[in-house]
Design a protein around this motif. Structure first.
Motif, PDB file in Angstrom:
ATOM      1  N   ASP A 203       0.830  -1.206   0.000  1.00  0.00           N
ATOM      2  CA  ASP A 203       0.000   0.000   0.000  1.00  0.00           C
ATOM      3  C   ASP A 203       0.864   1.255   0.000  1.00  0.00           C
ATOM      4  OD1 ASP A 203      -2.259  -1.510  -0.054  1.00  0.00           O
ATOM      5  OD2 ASP A 203      -2.688  -1.345   2.086  1.00  0.00           O
ATOM      6  N   GLU A 204       1.944   1.217   0.785  1.00  0.00           N
ATOM      7  CA  GLU A 204       2.868   2.355   0.808  1.00  0.00           C
ATOM      8  C   GLU A 204       3.585   2.487  -0.539  1.00  0.00           C
ATOM      9  OE1 GLU A 204       5.214   2.789   4.588  1.00  0.00           O
ATOM     10  OE2 GLU A 204       4.273   0.827   4.973  1.00  0.00           O
ATOM     11  N   MET A 205       3.949   1.344  -1.130  1.00  0.00           N
ATOM     12  CA  MET A 205       4.618   1.366  -2.426  1.00  0.00           C
ATOM     13  C   MET A 205       3.687   1.911  -3.510  1.00  0.00           C
ATOM     14  SD  MET A 205       6.375  -1.788  -4.512  1.00  0.00           S
ATOM     15  CE  MET A 205       7.585  -2.045  -3.198  1.00  0.00           C
ATOM     16  N   ASP A 206       2.416   1.543  -3.431  1.00  0.00           N
ATOM     17  CA  ASP A 206       1.442   2.019  -4.396  1.00  0.00           C
ATOM     18  C   ASP A 206       1.317   3.536  -4.316  1.00  0.00           C
ATOM     19  OD1 ASP A 206      -0.431   1.480  -6.449  1.00  0.00           O
ATOM     20  OD2 ASP A 206      -2.080   1.614  -5.015  1.00  0.00           O
ATOM     21  N   ARG A 207       1.268   4.063  -3.095  1.00  0.00           N
ATOM     22  CA  ARG A 207       1.203   5.522  -2.936  1.00  0.00           C
ATOM     23  C   ARG A 207       2.483   6.182  -3.436  1.00  0.00           C
ATOM     24  NH1 ARG A 207      -1.457   3.930   1.905  1.00  0.00           N
ATOM     25  NH2 ARG A 207       0.467   4.092   3.122  1.00  0.00           N
ATOM     26  N   LEU A 208       3.610   5.509  -3.264  1.00  0.00           N
ATOM     27  CA  LEU A 208       4.879   6.052  -3.736  1.00  0.00           C
ATOM     28  C   LEU A 208       4.880   6.177  -5.261  1.00  0.00           C
ATOM     29  CD1 LEU A 208       7.787   6.954  -3.204  1.00  0.00           C
ATOM     30  CD2 LEU A 208       8.477   4.541  -3.307  1.00  0.00           C
ATOM     31  N   MET A 209       4.281   5.188  -5.949  1.00  0.00           N
ATOM     32  CA  MET A 209       4.205   5.250  -7.410  1.00  0.00           C
ATOM     33  C   MET A 209       3.361   6.446  -7.850  1.00  0.00           C
ATOM     34  SD  MET A 209       6.136   2.916  -8.600  1.00  0.00           S
ATOM     35  CE  MET A 209       7.172   3.377  -7.187  1.00  0.00           C
ATOM     36  N   ASP A 210       2.280   6.724  -7.118  1.00  0.00           N
ATOM     37  CA  ASP A 210       1.472   7.908  -7.419  1.00  0.00           C
ATOM     38  C   ASP A 210       2.296   9.179  -7.232  1.00  0.00           C
ATOM     39  OD1 ASP A 210      -0.750   6.368  -7.973  1.00  0.00           O
ATOM     40  OD2 ASP A 210      -1.591   6.541  -5.956  1.00  0.00           O
ATOM     41  N   THR A 211       3.122   9.178  -6.208  1.00  0.00           N
ATOM     42  CA  THR A 211       3.991  10.327  -5.954  1.00  0.00           C
ATOM     43  C   THR A 211       4.971  10.524  -7.099  1.00  0.00           C
ATOM     44  OG1 THR A 211       3.839  10.015  -3.563  1.00  0.00           O
ATOM     45  CG2 THR A 211       5.708  11.290  -4.372  1.00  0.00           C
ATOM     46  N   TRP A 212       5.533   9.406  -7.605  1.00  0.00           N
ATOM     47  CA  TRP A 212       6.482   9.496  -8.720  1.00  0.00           C
ATOM     48  C   TRP A 212       5.803  10.073  -9.960  1.00  0.00           C
ATOM     49  CZ3 TRP A 212       6.438   6.667 -13.412  1.00  0.00           C
ATOM     50  CH2 TRP A 212       7.563   6.887 -14.217  1.00  0.00           C
ATOM     51  N   VAL A 213       4.579   9.650 -10.217  1.00  0.00           N
ATOM     52  CA  VAL A 213       3.854  10.164 -11.377  1.00  0.00           C
ATOM     53  C   VAL A 213       3.684  11.674 -11.262  1.00  0.00           C
ATOM     54  CG1 VAL A 213       1.611  10.172 -12.545  1.00  0.00           C
ATOM     55  CG2 VAL A 213       2.672   7.996 -11.899  1.00  0.00           C
ATOM     56  N   GLU A 214       3.353  12.147 -10.061  1.00  0.00           N
ATOM     57  CA  GLU A 214       3.170  13.578  -9.864  1.00  0.00           C
ATOM     58  C   GLU A 214       4.490  14.329  -9.994  1.00  0.00           C
ATOM     59  OE1 GLU A 214       0.449  15.393  -9.571  1.00  0.00           O
ATOM     60  OE2 GLU A 214      -0.700  13.560  -9.935  1.00  0.00           O
TER      61      GLU A 214
ATOM     62  N   THR B 207       7.120  13.612 -11.701  1.00  0.00           N
ATOM     63  CA  THR B 207       7.734  13.576 -13.034  1.00  0.00           C
ATOM     64  C   THR B 207       6.784  14.059 -14.121  1.00  0.00           C
ATOM     65  OG1 THR B 207       7.058  11.259 -13.299  1.00  0.00           O
ATOM     66  CG2 THR B 207       9.263  11.676 -12.405  1.00  0.00           C
ATOM     67  N   ARG B 208       5.667  14.661 -13.719  1.00  0.00           N
ATOM     68  CA  ARG B 208       4.701  15.130 -14.714  1.00  0.00           C
ATOM     69  C   ARG B 208       5.375  16.064 -15.716  1.00  0.00           C
ATOM     70  NH1 ARG B 208      -0.609  14.842 -14.490  1.00  0.00           N
ATOM     71  NH2 ARG B 208      -0.566  14.391 -12.251  1.00  0.00           N
ATOM     72  N   GLY B 209       5.195  15.762 -17.001  1.00  0.00           N
ATOM     73  CA  GLY B 209       5.800  16.562 -18.048  1.00  0.00           C
ATOM     74  C   GLY B 209       7.245  16.205 -18.338  1.00  0.00           C
ATOM     75  N   LYS B 210       7.839  15.298 -17.544  1.00  0.00           N
ATOM     76  CA  LYS B 210       9.239  14.921 -17.729  1.00  0.00           C
ATOM     77  C   LYS B 210       9.416  13.442 -18.065  1.00  0.00           C
ATOM     78  CE  LYS B 210      10.782  18.219 -14.165  1.00  0.00           C
ATOM     79  NZ  LYS B 210      11.519  18.333 -12.879  1.00  0.00           N
ATOM     80  N   ARG B 211       8.574  12.589 -17.489  1.00  0.00           N
ATOM     81  CA  ARG B 211       8.794  11.148 -17.633  1.00  0.00           C
ATOM     82  C   ARG B 211       8.566  10.710 -19.074  1.00  0.00           C
ATOM     83  NH1 ARG B 211       3.982  11.727 -15.021  1.00  0.00           N
ATOM     84  NH2 ARG B 211       2.133  10.886 -16.088  1.00  0.00           N
TER      85      ARG B 211
END
Length: 235
Positions: free
Chosen positions: A15-26, A28-32
């Motif tokens: 669950d913590e890892m899943d939230r971390l992936m959401d954080t990464w998406v935010e 890197t927005r416009g960069k990934r």
């Protein structure tokens, strides 16, 4: 060449890892540069997860890895894992969306010359067809065959698929239809004219790949105009 990276990890803190992936998406927005990501859990081991991340190319994947945000998230990811994640780098040598393939085969089949081939490998027995030109929906494979035969009796035709977009169990197809008017169609005797029509069809497929439902939109009025059916109305 499309590039895919598999990230294999074990964690009791998903669950913590899943939230971390959401954080990464935010972050890197416009960069990934990743275009698609899937996280899957091992059915036989609740702590075993594999993330599948797709990139346009290896070079784009490396550019994504070199983002400062990616490096920081990776450190946080490792802290959530029971052991060090492993990475597998893959160059994609075949990529086929099976539902999209079924849609292409459907259009090729109904436009084939000669006797209409069987459709049981393409559409379900309980197929449901939505066509705004018909007062009632077409229900069932046999009814759909009759509807197709009406078009085939009036025209020698073929579809050209201009675009396909597949998502989940739906495939959206933008097409151009070209036909030679060889026989009676909706009371209009054969004119010998070559006509074209554009349209869009959305298919819904089930797990075995067969089409169970379709929604059609096409320029039937334009077709009637090309056949001369509107001439009397314009006088």
């Amino acid at each position: 060449m499309t590039f895919v990276q598999l990230i294999d990890c074990r964690t009791s803190r998903f669950d913590e890892m899943d939230r971390l992936m959401d954080t990464w998406v935010e972050r890197t927005r416009g960069k990934r540069t990743a275009t698609h990501a899937v996280v899957a859990k091992d059915r036989s081991d609740d702590s075993h997860f594999i993330e599948i991340v797709e990139f346009p190319s290896y070079e784009e994947a490396m550019r994504n890895s070199n983002l400062p945000e990616t490096g920081k998230v990776f450190q946080e990811l490792v802290a959530l894992c029971d052991e060090m994640p492993t990475f597998t780098d893959l160059d994609v040598v075949r990529d086929e969306q099976l539902y999209a393939r079924t849609a292409r085969l459907f259009f090729d089949t109904i436009g084939a010359r000669g006797e209409l081939p069987p459709l049981d490998g393409l559409i379900a027995e309980d197929y449901h067809d939505h066509d705004p030109a018909n007062p009632q929906d077409t229900m069932g494979m046999d009814a759909m065959r009759r509807a197709i035969e009406e078009w085939r009796g009036g025209f020698d035709y073929a579809f050209t698929l201009e675009d396909q977009i597949a998502q989940g169990d739906r495939v959206c197809n933008r097409w151009t239809w070209r036909g030679a008017h060889k026989g009676d169609f909706m009371g209009i005797p054969a004119t010998g004219r070559t006509v074209t029509m554009t349209g869009t069809t959305v298919f819904r497929c089930r797990e075995d790949g067969k089409i169970v439902e379709a929604w059609w939109q096409y320029d039937r009025l334009g077709l009637m105009d090309q056949l001369g059916a509107l001439d009397a109305l314009e006088q």
